[in-house]
Scaffold this active site. Structure first.
Site, PDB file in Angstrom:
ATOM      1  N   ARG A  18       0.875  -1.166   0.000  1.00 30.24           N
ATOM      2  CA  ARG A  18       0.000   0.000   0.000  1.00 30.24           C
ATOM      3  C   ARG A  18       0.912   1.215   0.000  1.00 30.24           C
ATOM      4  NH1 ARG A  18      -4.189   2.749  -1.478  1.00 30.24           N
ATOM      5  NH2 ARG A  18      -5.398   3.784   0.148  1.00 30.24           N
ATOM      6  N   GLY A  19       0.934   1.929  -1.112  1.00 31.96           N
ATOM      7  CA  GLY A  19       1.868   3.027  -1.307  1.00 31.96           C
ATOM      8  C   GLY A  19       1.861   4.071  -0.216  1.00 31.96           C
ATOM      9  N   GLU A  20       0.675   4.477   0.212  1.00 28.53           N
ATOM     10  CA  GLU A  20       0.584   5.538   1.219  1.00 28.53           C
ATOM     11  C   GLU A  20       1.277   5.153   2.514  1.00 28.53           C
ATOM     12  OE1 GLU A  20      -3.574   6.326   1.710  1.00 28.53           O
ATOM     13  OE2 GLU A  20      -3.819   6.957  -0.355  1.00 28.53           O
ATOM     14  N   ASP A  21       1.292   3.859   2.824  1.00 36.86           N
ATOM     15  CA  ASP A  21       1.869   3.399   4.087  1.00 36.86           C
ATOM     16  C   ASP A  21       3.386   3.277   4.052  1.00 36.86           C
ATOM     17  OD1 ASP A  21      -0.677   3.150   5.110  1.00 36.86           O
ATOM     18  OD2 ASP A  21      -0.703   0.966   5.122  1.00 36.86           O
ATOM     19  N   ARG A  23       5.601   3.497   0.777  1.00 38.46           N
ATOM     20  CA  ARG A  23       6.364   3.831  -0.435  1.00 38.46           C
ATOM     21  C   ARG A  23       7.573   4.718  -0.150  1.00 38.46           C
ATOM     22  NH1 ARG A  23       5.168   3.454  -5.744  1.00 38.46           N
ATOM     23  NH2 ARG A  23       2.930   3.424  -5.415  1.00 38.46           N
ATOM     24  N   GLY A  51       0.760   5.444 -19.679  1.00 41.78           N
ATOM     25  CA  GLY A  51      -0.096   5.031 -20.786  1.00 41.78           C
ATOM     26  C   GLY A  51      -0.453   3.555 -20.776  1.00 41.78           C
ATOM     27  N   GLU A  85      -4.363  -7.687  -6.214  1.00 45.21           N
ATOM     28  CA  GLU A  85      -3.005  -8.228  -6.349  1.00 45.21           C
ATOM     29  C   GLU A  85      -2.832  -9.448  -5.458  1.00 45.21           C
ATOM     30  OE1 GLU A  85      -0.518  -4.086  -7.122  1.00 45.21           O
ATOM     31  OE2 GLU A  85       0.059  -5.367  -5.456  1.00 45.21           O
TER      32      GLU A  85
END
Length: 158
Positions: A18-21, A23, A51, A85
């Site tokens: 989870r990116g917010e946690d 990254r 893209g 995922e």
């Protein structure tokens, strides 16, 4: 058969997180450490080209990986994306014996197994959006439970 499977593999490791946690802190350190050891790692910020269709690209990257590392953090389950995922990773583990290594980043495996805390809150929100008995939420709950029984590493501090 094993050689044909190996030839399909593009990545050594797929990182699910989870990116917010994580990254901008833990994940960056993990990615650099793997990279320095010559381990070709799929992380969306490095590999996903502008893209490209995001979901099919991520699912293909999981298919083309030898190992999946799942960083379970406080808000991992709040993302339907992370949960999709996770389902794919668990499916690949069952279908082709993908090696899966969970990292429990400031959460306990029991929080996934019998959803509680932020995991329960996230699933309740998903139920309100998709319906209490939705197939999606049931798949996600099953994948979380399956992953919680895998031997992994607890990461509390540092």
């Amino acid at each position: 058969m094993a050689s044909s499977l190996k030839s399909k593999m593009k990545y050594h490791v797929f990182l699910s997180f989870r990116g917010e946690d994580v990254r901008n802190n833990f994940l960056g350190h993990l990615y650099r450490a793997l990279d320095q050891k010559g381990i070709y790692t799929y992380v969306d910020s490095e590999e996903l080209r502008k893209g490209e269709q995001i979901v099919p690209t991520l699912m293909k990257a999981i298919d083309e990986s030898q190992i999946a590392i799942i960083v379970f953090s406080k808000d991992y389950a709040s993302s339907w994306w992370c949960l999709e995922e996770l389902v794919k990773i668990i499916d690949c583990k069952k279908e082709r014996d993908l090696m899966v290594f969970p990292l429990f980043y400031k959460v306990e495996p029991g929080e996934l197994r019998t959803p509680r805390g932020s995991y329960r809150d996230a699933l309740v929100k998903h139920e309100s959006k998709y319906g209490k008995d939705s197939k999606e939420v049931k798949r996600w709950e099953k994948a979380l439970s399956d992953a919680s029984y895998l031997s992994g590493w607890p990461l509390k501090d540092g």
